[in-house]
Design a protein around this motif. Sequence first.
Motif, PDB file in Angstrom:
ATOM      1  N   PRO A  29     -34.163 -18.143   3.875  1.00 38.43           N
ATOM      2  CA  PRO A  29     -33.863 -18.882   5.106  1.00 38.43           C
ATOM      3  C   PRO A  29     -32.806 -19.962   4.931  1.00 38.43           C
ATOM      4  O   PRO A  29     -32.189 -20.379   5.904  1.00 38.43           O
ATOM      5  CB  PRO A  29     -35.212 -19.488   5.503  1.00 38.43           C
ATOM      6  N   SER A  57     -33.265 -10.913  17.013  1.00 34.24           N
ATOM      7  CA  SER A  57     -34.052 -12.062  16.570  1.00 34.24           C
ATOM      8  C   SER A  57     -34.644 -11.773  15.200  1.00 34.24           C
ATOM      9  O   SER A  57     -34.750 -10.614  14.788  1.00 34.24           O
ATOM     10  CB  SER A  57     -35.160 -12.380  17.579  1.00 34.24           C
ATOM     11  N   TYR A  59     -38.045 -12.760  13.004  1.00 34.53           N
ATOM     12  CA  TYR A  59     -39.394 -13.325  13.043  1.00 34.53           C
ATOM     13  C   TYR A  59     -39.849 -13.622  11.618  1.00 34.53           C
ATOM     14  O   TYR A  59     -39.922 -12.703  10.796  1.00 34.53           O
ATOM     15  CB  TYR A  59     -40.369 -12.344  13.689  1.00 34.53           C
ATOM     16  N   VAL A 100     -37.700 -26.630  19.334  1.00 34.34           N
ATOM     17  CA  VAL A 100     -36.659 -26.752  18.318  1.00 34.34           C
ATOM     18  C   VAL A 100     -36.690 -28.168  17.764  1.00 34.34           C
ATOM     19  O   VAL A 100     -37.105 -29.103  18.462  1.00 34.34           O
ATOM     20  CB  VAL A 100     -35.249 -26.440  18.874  1.00 34.34           C
ATOM     21  N   SER A 106     -28.769 -29.041  13.590  1.00 36.43           N
ATOM     22  CA  SER A 106     -29.385 -27.713  13.526  1.00 36.43           C
ATOM     23  C   SER A 106     -29.050 -26.877  14.749  1.00 36.43           C
ATOM     24  O   SER A 106     -29.154 -25.656  14.711  1.00 36.43           O
ATOM     25  CB  SER A 106     -30.908 -27.836  13.382  1.00 36.43           C
ATOM     26  N   GLN A 113     -33.456 -21.918  15.779  1.00 42.29           N
ATOM     27  CA  GLN A 113     -34.771 -21.651  15.188  1.00 42.29           C
ATOM     28  C   GLN A 113     -35.816 -22.341  16.037  1.00 42.29           C
ATOM     29  O   GLN A 113     -35.727 -23.542  16.268  1.00 42.29           O
ATOM     30  CB  GLN A 113     -34.849 -22.180  13.762  1.00 42.29           C
ATOM     31  N   THR A 115     -40.120 -22.784  17.089  1.00 44.13           N
ATOM     32  CA  THR A 115     -41.538 -22.584  16.805  1.00 44.13           C
ATOM     33  C   THR A 115     -42.108 -21.952  18.065  1.00 44.13           C
ATOM     34  O   THR A 115     -41.986 -22.508  19.152  1.00 44.13           O
ATOM     35  CB  THR A 115     -42.232 -23.933  16.518  1.00 44.13           C
ATOM     36  N   ARG A 125     -42.117 -18.789  12.778  1.00 46.06           N
ATOM     37  CA  ARG A 125     -40.882 -19.261  13.407  1.00 46.06           C
ATOM     38  C   ARG A 125     -40.071 -18.064  13.849  1.00 46.06           C
ATOM     39  O   ARG A 125     -40.267 -16.960  13.354  1.00 46.06           O
ATOM     40  CB  ARG A 125     -39.976 -20.010  12.429  1.00 46.06           C
ATOM     41  N   PHE A 127     -35.888 -17.063  14.509  1.00 48.82           N
ATOM     42  CA  PHE A 127     -34.465 -17.396  14.511  1.00 48.82           C
ATOM     43  C   PHE A 127     -33.788 -16.438  15.484  1.00 48.82           C
ATOM     44  O   PHE A 127     -33.950 -15.218  15.381  1.00 48.82           O
ATOM     45  CB  PHE A 127     -33.848 -17.237  13.121  1.00 48.82           C
TER      46      PHE A 127
END
Length: 134
Positions: A29, A57, A59, A100, A106, A113, A115, A125, A127
């Motif tokens: 990551p 995406s 996961y 976020v 970020s 990213q 939650t 999470r 992305f």
Amino acid sequence: MKNKAPASTHKKVIVVLADKKPVRGYLNPGRLGQADPIDLLTPEGEHVEVPLDRVRSIYFVREFSDEFEPERKAFLSRPKLDGLWVRLKFRDQETIEGVVPNDLLSLLDRGVQITPPDLHGTTLRIFIPRTSLT
């Protein structure tokens, strides 16, 4: 004093491609927003490079299973997590909510990213590359 073994830098992920086909593997990551294509190590030990523009995406999951997408894609009430509550809209008009980090740096990379709303599910999470969002 005992030395602990360093934690693995590769995390379990399920990469969902633009055609919604899932690819399971391990990903670092720390290099996620910096490198294109992403380097994915499959459970069989194969090295796969996936261009970021082909990714819908990513996961980050506890375990590889078929139930990796969060059951809920929206919060039922105001989240009690630190950060900004966001609603993201994919190119196919599907939406997902998440939290976020409240950090402008970020938000300036190649993706977001979050939650997810379902904190007790398999996904820790998500992305989402900017190319997947409208």
